[in-house]
Design a protein around this motif. Sequence first.
Motif, PDB file in Angstrom:
ATOM      1  N   TYR A   1       1.119  -1.753   0.359  1.00 36.75           N
ATOM      2  CA  TYR A   1       0.458  -0.203  -0.213  1.00 36.75           C
ATOM      3  C   TYR A   1       0.301   1.178   0.613  1.00 36.75           C
ATOM      4  N   SER A   2       0.026   2.355   0.040  1.00 38.94           N
ATOM      5  CA  SER A   2       1.094   3.318   0.189  1.00 38.94           C
ATOM      6  C   SER A   2       0.193   3.910   1.076  1.00 38.94           C
ATOM      7  N   TYR A   3       0.943   4.462   2.566  1.00 35.07           N
ATOM      8  CA  TYR A   3       0.828   4.909   3.233  1.00 35.07           C
ATOM      9  C   TYR A   3       1.244   6.200   3.670  1.00 35.07           C
ATOM     10  N   GLY A   4       0.265   7.303   4.287  1.00 33.80           N
ATOM     11  CA  GLY A   4       0.544   8.879   4.885  1.00 33.80           C
ATOM     12  C   GLY A   4       0.389   9.100   5.383  1.00 33.80           C
ATOM     13  N   ILE A   5      -0.457  11.131   5.962  1.00 25.33           N
ATOM     14  CA  ILE A   5      -1.322  11.456   6.244  1.00 25.33           C
ATOM     15  C   ILE A   5      -2.389  12.573   6.035  1.00 25.33           C
ATOM     16  N   GLU A   6      -2.943  12.832   6.287  1.00 29.24           N
ATOM     17  CA  GLU A   6      -3.676  14.379   5.539  1.00 29.24           C
ATOM     18  C   GLU A   6      -3.437  15.364   6.274  1.00 29.24           C
ATOM     19  N   MET A   7      -3.151  16.920   5.043  1.00 26.55           N
ATOM     20  CA  MET A   7      -2.532  17.525   4.980  1.00 26.55           C
ATOM     21  C   MET A   7      -3.498  18.788   4.845  1.00 26.55           C
ATOM     22  N   PHE A   8      -3.539  20.666   4.976  1.00 28.48           N
ATOM     23  CA  PHE A   8      -3.790  20.869   4.735  1.00 28.48           C
ATOM     24  C   PHE A   8      -2.951  22.001   4.393  1.00 28.48           C
TER      25      PHE A   8
ATOM     26  N   VAL B   1      -6.041  23.634   0.380  1.00 30.46           N
ATOM     27  CA  VAL B   1      -7.196  22.759  -0.024  1.00 30.46           C
ATOM     28  C   VAL B   1      -7.155  21.861   1.444  1.00 30.46           C
ATOM     29  N   ASP B   2      -8.210  21.055   1.970  1.00 28.60           N
ATOM     30  CA  ASP B   2      -8.140  20.410   2.710  1.00 28.60           C
ATOM     31  C   ASP B   2      -7.676  18.711   2.123  1.00 28.60           C
ATOM     32  N   ASN B   3      -7.142  17.492   2.580  1.00 29.18           N
ATOM     33  CA  ASN B   3      -7.969  16.668   2.258  1.00 29.18           C
ATOM     34  C   ASN B   3      -6.535  15.642   1.705  1.00 29.18           C
ATOM     35  N   VAL B   4      -5.768  17.147   1.708  1.00 28.21           N
ATOM     36  CA  VAL B   4      -5.192  16.123   1.277  1.00 28.21           C
ATOM     37  C   VAL B   4      -3.456  14.960   1.551  1.00 28.21           C
TER      38      VAL B   4
ATOM     39  N   TYR C   1      -3.701   6.979   6.606  1.00 30.48           N
ATOM     40  CA  TYR C   1      -3.898   6.415   6.041  1.00 30.48           C
ATOM     41  C   TYR C   1      -2.779   5.955   4.994  1.00 30.48           C
ATOM     42  N   ARG C   2      -4.045   4.888   4.027  1.00 29.71           N
ATOM     43  CA  ARG C   2      -3.131   3.568   3.141  1.00 29.71           C
ATOM     44  C   ARG C   2      -4.353   3.802   2.277  1.00 29.71           C
ATOM     45  N   SER C   3      -3.089   3.222   0.589  1.00 29.78           N
ATOM     46  CA  SER C   3      -3.911   3.135  -0.086  1.00 29.78           C
ATOM     47  C   SER C   3      -3.699   2.475  -1.022  1.00 29.78           C
ATOM     48  N   VAL C   4      -4.634   1.580  -2.015  1.00 30.20           N
ATOM     49  CA  VAL C   4      -3.282   1.108  -2.909  1.00 30.20           C
ATOM     50  C   VAL C   4      -3.588   1.513  -4.287  1.00 30.20           C
ATOM     51  N   SER C   5      -3.184   2.663  -4.196  1.00 30.59           N
ATOM     52  CA  SER C   5      -2.963   3.988  -5.376  1.00 30.59           C
ATOM     53  C   SER C   5      -1.685   4.091  -5.100  1.00 30.59           C
ATOM     54  N   SER C   6      -1.194   3.888  -6.602  1.00 27.38           N
ATOM     55  CA  SER C   6       0.734   4.171  -5.720  1.00 27.38           C
ATOM     56  C   SER C   6       0.831   5.524  -6.377  1.00 27.38           C
ATOM     57  N   ASP C   7      -0.244   6.501  -6.718  1.00 27.15           N
ATOM     58  CA  ASP C   7      -0.141   8.091  -6.396  1.00 27.15           C
ATOM     59  C   ASP C   7      -1.353   8.115  -5.402  1.00 27.15           C
ATOM     60  N   PRO C   8      -2.136   8.610  -4.636  1.00 29.15           N
ATOM     61  CA  PRO C   8      -3.088   8.135  -4.026  1.00 29.15           C
ATOM     62  C   PRO C   8      -3.435  10.343  -3.473  1.00 29.15           C
ATOM     63  N   LYS C   9      -3.598  11.788  -4.506  1.00 30.36           N
ATOM     64  CA  LYS C   9      -4.173  12.739  -4.065  1.00 30.36           C
ATOM     65  C   LYS C   9      -4.599  12.482  -2.876  1.00 30.36           C
ATOM     66  N   TYR C  10      -5.241  12.315  -2.552  1.00 28.38           N
ATOM     67  CA  TYR C  10      -6.513  12.753  -1.671  1.00 28.38           C
ATOM     68  C   TYR C  10      -6.864  11.921  -1.137  1.00 28.38           C
ATOM     69  N   THR C  11      -6.885  11.851   0.596  1.00 30.52           N
ATOM     70  CA  THR C  11      -7.265  10.888   1.176  1.00 30.52           C
ATOM     71  C   THR C  11      -9.202  10.821   1.624  1.00 30.52           C
TER      72      THR C  11
ATOM     73  N   SER D   1     -11.817   7.259  -2.527  1.00 32.52           N
ATOM     74  CA  SER D   1     -12.314   6.043  -2.582  1.00 32.52           C
ATOM     75  C   SER D   1     -12.052   5.139  -1.962  1.00 32.52           C
ATOM     76  N   ASP D   2     -10.369   4.676  -2.878  1.00 24.85           N
ATOM     77  CA  ASP D   2      -9.683   3.444  -2.184  1.00 24.85           C
ATOM     78  C   ASP D   2      -8.507   3.810  -1.150  1.00 24.85           C
ATOM     79  N   CYS D   3      -8.896   4.772  -0.617  1.00 21.92           N
ATOM     80  CA  CYS D   3      -8.091   5.459   0.559  1.00 21.92           C
ATOM     81  C   CYS D   3      -8.797   4.869   2.077  1.00 21.92           C
ATOM     82  N   GLU D   4      -8.400   4.531   3.023  1.00 15.87           N
ATOM     83  CA  GLU D   4      -8.737   4.445   4.284  1.00 15.87           C
ATOM     84  C   GLU D   4      -7.707   5.075   5.262  1.00 15.87           C
ATOM     85  N   ILE D   5      -8.939   4.376   6.043  1.00 16.39           N
ATOM     86  CA  ILE D   5      -7.892   5.010   7.385  1.00 16.39           C
ATOM     87  C   ILE D   5      -7.055   3.871   8.016  1.00 16.39           C
ATOM     88  N   ILE D   6      -5.973   3.860   8.399  1.00 18.18           N
ATOM     89  CA  ILE D   6      -5.139   2.453   9.192  1.00 18.18           C
ATOM     90  C   ILE D   6      -5.417   2.252  10.313  1.00 18.18           C
TER      91      ILE D   6
END
Length: 574
Positions: free
Chosen positions: A439-446, A468-471, A505-515, A518-523
Amino acid sequence: MTGNEKGSHLLVAAFDFGTTFSGYAFSFRENPLEIHAKSWNDESYLSLKTSTCLLLDPEEKFHSFGYEAENKYKMLCEEDEHHSWLFFRHFKMLLHNNKKLSKQTTVKDISGKRRMFAIDIFSLSIRYLRDHFFSELQKKYSGIEETDIQYVITIPAIWEDNGKQFMRMAALQADIDNAKLTLALEPEAASICCQRITVDSKGKNFMSGLQYIVIDIGGGTVDITAHQINDNGTLTELYKASGGPWGGIYVDNNFLNFLDDLFGEQVMNTFKQNYLEDYWYMLREFETKKREVKFDNCHEQEHTYITIKLPLELRNMSKTQNGKVLEELIGSSPFSLDIVSKKDKIRVGVELVRKWFDGPVNGIIRHIEDLLKKPEVHQVSTLILVGGMADSPYVQEKIRYAFSSKRFIIPKDAGLAVLKGAVLFGHEPMSISVRVMRYSYGIEMFQRFKRSIHKSSLKKKVEGKAYVDNVFHVFVRAGDTVQVGQEITKTSSPINKESSVYPIYRSVSSDPKYTTESDCEIIGILSLRHVGQDDFKSRKIKLSMIFGNTELIVKAEEIDTEVKSSSTFNCLMD
């Protein structure tokens, strides 16, 4: 030195906690390849694993585990004294792809009428294995303390982060020291076993540069990983771990569905409830009969049928409730051409039995076919089959036939490969040097709005400035290769005076833009409690994610402060 570092332990004990069977093995640091596996006695035979069953008494206290629990519960059923007891089996599958997993998650007993907290059921099971191991160890070796032991528990590679944390929490509740506990991914453990305990004495099967796929076919899940052997003997993961629910219990389920179709669900439910010992004996016999099924049997009469003994009570009950003798049931069933009744047995056509295998086995084959199309594994030359179901000739031969151009390795005692490899992994946790992120892993940024990057529809005005929120602020991307223990850090500011909370957050996408995609979720949630409250806006926080280990590690700390702050990371739902 922590418990995970080489040389800080006297011996390693590994627990292979399976869906249907469990066991343990150990070896000493001075001779890690001399692995001792526990043998278990069940009334009729000797086994290298015991049944994954747990029995609680009417006061919901631990009574027994494994074959002992199974046999005690059967005796209680015979005497009609089982109603207030709780019996659990196949509960490991509760942790497979369970997004709602929490400390409050419950598991049903075999009756389906009573529930217990799953964390307690897992913990009691692990405690039994730990106590049984330590008791047996002290009988043979004196002077060994609990602190001398590095523990390893195996888990499927396809488990999510919450399942891994749940298993660790269950082990801690069983009083296993956190610093002395390692989780090992099951197919990786099998890979290490096959590499270190070579199939031939010259070790030609596992030379530097070899690329291979490990297919671990367990009772519940199938785990698949692709590895390459490095020059220094460590392993590089070529492609992210994958797999699915295609284990041996699904063949058993198909057999039980066949009996439901033949006798009727009501008859089978009544038989199971009133004659549990006979019901389990029939399943035990089927476990043995499964190993008689081959992919391309010869056409002699004795090889075209599989003989299964039916308990007399089942035949009598069927006649009473259905008004038909077994021969009449067979004649009116869809299996009339596939079954022959012989006294207390039925002879089932091998083609029908093969169909019970085909659902799960075809799922395995399709998955491997898709995997081999990936460019990362196009040089794979070898397939390794391990796990309890890998001992089945039909499974072996059907997978061989599907991939006839590949070389196959099936180690002796394929069902023990994971357990033995877990022991070796405990001695050398750096045996795996590179892993691939699932997965891609990261956090939500403003963030400040940038027209070239962000969608205009997401722009917000704050004090006259565009944001921009939810980045999705990425730490690592799906498909990235990472060194074991690779740490990636980012800097942030405190959220408030008392504490800062960061959803991970994590995503199955290799290039998630926003949390919000649909393929992003809080883990999980990372929490940091601040020690001081003055000038909190000017402070900086270092957020770190450590990748490449069997478990994701996330932590936070304040920068430029003399007071150390501590953080917690929780993947389980509240």
